[in-house]
Design a protein around this motif. Structure first.
Motif, PDB file in Angstrom:
ATOM      1  N   PRO A  63      32.614  34.107  43.248  1.00  0.00           N
ATOM      2  CA  PRO A  63      33.741  33.782  44.124  1.00  0.00           C
ATOM      3  C   PRO A  63      34.819  34.859  44.087  1.00  0.00           C
ATOM      4  O   PRO A  63      34.930  35.631  43.132  1.00  0.00           O
ATOM      5  CB  PRO A  63      34.258  32.453  43.550  1.00  0.00           C
ATOM      6  N   LEU A  64      35.642  34.899  45.130  1.00  0.00           N
ATOM      7  CA  LEU A  64      36.688  35.912  45.227  1.00  0.00           C
ATOM      8  C   LEU A  64      37.751  35.759  44.154  1.00  0.00           C
ATOM      9  O   LEU A  64      38.537  36.687  43.916  1.00  0.00           O
ATOM     10  CB  LEU A  64      37.334  35.862  46.609  1.00  0.00           C
ATOM     11  N   SER A  65      37.797  34.611  43.513  1.00  0.00           N
ATOM     12  CA  SER A  65      38.765  34.415  42.430  1.00  0.00           C
ATOM     13  C   SER A  65      38.478  35.327  41.243  1.00  0.00           C
ATOM     14  O   SER A  65      39.350  35.595  40.417  1.00  0.00           O
ATOM     15  CB  SER A  65      38.758  32.955  41.969  1.00  0.00           C
ATOM     16  N   SER A  66      37.240  35.828  41.169  1.00  0.00           N
ATOM     17  CA  SER A  66      36.871  36.763  40.105  1.00  0.00           C
ATOM     18  C   SER A  66      37.051  38.198  40.590  1.00  0.00           C
ATOM     19  O   SER A  66      36.529  38.560  41.657  1.00  0.00           O
ATOM     20  CB  SER A  66      35.411  36.544  39.686  1.00  0.00           C
ATOM     21  N   PRO A  67      37.789  39.040  39.862  1.00  0.00           N
ATOM     22  CA  PRO A  67      37.989  40.426  40.306  1.00  0.00           C
ATOM     23  C   PRO A  67      36.741  41.293  40.147  1.00  0.00           C
ATOM     24  O   PRO A  67      36.666  42.390  40.697  1.00  0.00           O
ATOM     25  CB  PRO A  67      39.121  40.922  39.402  1.00  0.00           C
ATOM     26  N   ASN A  82      36.266  44.760  43.799  1.00  0.00           N
ATOM     27  CA  ASN A  82      37.577  44.246  44.187  1.00  0.00           C
ATOM     28  C   ASN A  82      37.551  43.693  45.607  1.00  0.00           C
ATOM     29  O   ASN A  82      36.599  43.901  46.366  1.00  0.00           O
ATOM     30  CB  ASN A  82      38.673  45.314  44.027  1.00  0.00           C
ATOM     31  N   LEU A  83      38.601  42.987  45.969  1.00  0.00           N
ATOM     32  CA  LEU A  83      38.644  42.285  47.244  1.00  0.00           C
ATOM     33  C   LEU A  83      38.553  43.236  48.431  1.00  0.00           C
ATOM     34  O   LEU A  83      37.885  42.949  49.425  1.00  0.00           O
ATOM     35  CB  LEU A  83      39.934  41.456  47.341  1.00  0.00           C
TER      36      LEU A  83
END
Length: 363
Positions: free
Chosen positions: A144-148, A152-153
């Motif tokens: 998930p995007l909550s994990s760096p 990166n995003l």
């Protein structure tokens, strides 16, 4: 002098009922001027006559010529012809909803797996022809995007990765071909699939000492383009073809009296899949199940996306038939959109592919 290439627009997502209405006129048998019970030899002969008659270089219209090509792609294969016949007998059936839209001028690309040219055999040829419902779902990310980590995003959201490193004084033509292909893939494939990503100039093996901003050796085995969508990696190479027609016997492409070499994408796909699986297991302790496919894209010198016209020959054909860009794009979209996880962005796979880019700083 050839006619100007038709203006193509991305295929809009229509309802099944709308697609049935559009494919009911014209009838593919009527396009070729044969009866529905015609023998395969009669259909082949009719196709050749119609192709010569309506070829734009002979004064024919691009719309009619593309209808002839679409008719041949369906009626020239026993499997797709049988599916088409079932749709004609039962207009409300799923088969009829998946029959390809005749690719006339301005009609857009046809994204039907049933429109595979004769002789097409891929690892994904047994997938359902229809677009998977997951392709239209909101994009999902793993992890998930909550994990760096592992990407990166900004890079996760980036749809095109990698450039084309310089190849000396005589590398300009090759770079132009690669860039042209990348632009087509970005415009027509990535726009159709929100979760799809494109990686350019990808090494088949991981770097021994990967470093940020470091270019890889030009001697390393690499593939020009890799499309990723969900668990599917689709390798793409492109070749500029001088003639308006070509033949393919499963091993070589011939046009204008010459045999043109094509890279062995089947071997490259096996190597890339194996090395990526090993890399991901080493880095993360596990690797997602990855499927591979491949496609040779043929580019016409005049920019016409539906040239050259390729006719498979011989009984020993194997592997995907090389296709003109306009037809290859439909194949690529279908392969990627057929996956049950076509809305997935696998961030670990993206990171592994980015570590193999020949020119990551150009991203």
């Amino acid at each position: 002098m050839g006619t100007s290439p038709p203006i193509l627009r991305p295929h809009s997502r229509a309802s099944a009922a709308d697609r049935v209405k559009r494919v009911s006129d014209p009838d593919f048998y009527a396009v070729l001027g044969v009866s529905p019970d015609a023998e395969p030899q009669a259909i082949r002969a009719a196709y050749r006559r119609a192709a010569r008659q309506h070829h734009p270089d002979r004064g024919g219209s691009a719309e009619k010529f593309h209808q002839v090509q679409s008719a041949w792609e369906v009626l020239g294969s026993p499997e797709s012809r049988a599916e088409y016949d079932r749709g004609r007998r039962h207009p409300g059936s799923a088969a009829s909803a998946e029959t390809p839209v005749p690719a006339g001028e301005g009609a857009g690309f046809t994204y039907s797996r049933s429109a595979q040219p004769r002789g097409t055999r891929t690892r994904t040829s047994q997938r359902q022809a229809r677009r998977s419902p997951s392709a239209d779902k909101p994009v999902a990310y793993e992890p998930p995007l909550s994990s760096p980590e592992p990407l990166n995003l900004t890079l996760t959201s980036q749809k095109v990765h990698g450039g084309f490193p310089a190849k000396g004084l005589f590398g300009g033509r090759s770079q132009r071909r690669q860039q042209r292909t990348a632009e087509l893939l970005e415009k027509h494939v990535l726009s159709a699939l929100p979760a799809a990503r494109l990686f350019n100039s990808v090494s088949l093996a991981p770097a021994a000492n990967p470093g940020k901003g470091r270019r890889r050796s030009g001697k390393a085995a690499a593939v020009d383009h890799v499309l990723v969508c969900g668990p599917i990696l689709l390798l793409v190479s492109a070749l500029e073809v001088p003639g308006g027609t070509a033949s393919w016997d499963g091993a070589s492409l011939r046009t204008s009296g010459k045999s043109l070499p094509l890279p062995d994408l089947a071997a490259s796909a096996r190597q890339l899949r194996t090395s990526l699986t090993q890399q991901l297991q080493q880095e993360h302790g596990a690797a997602p199940a990855v499927e591979t496919d491949w496609q040779h894209v043929l580019l016409a010198a005049d920019g016409d996306l539906f040239h050259p016209v390729v006719e498979p020959q011989g009984a020993g054909r194997s592997g995907p038939v090389p296709l003109a860009a306009g037809r290859a794009i439909g194949h690529l979209v279908n392969v990627l959109a057929a996956s049950e996880r076509a809305n997935l962005v696998e961030r670990r796979l993206m990171a592994a592919l980015r570590s193999r880019l020949a020119a990551p700083e150009d991203s």
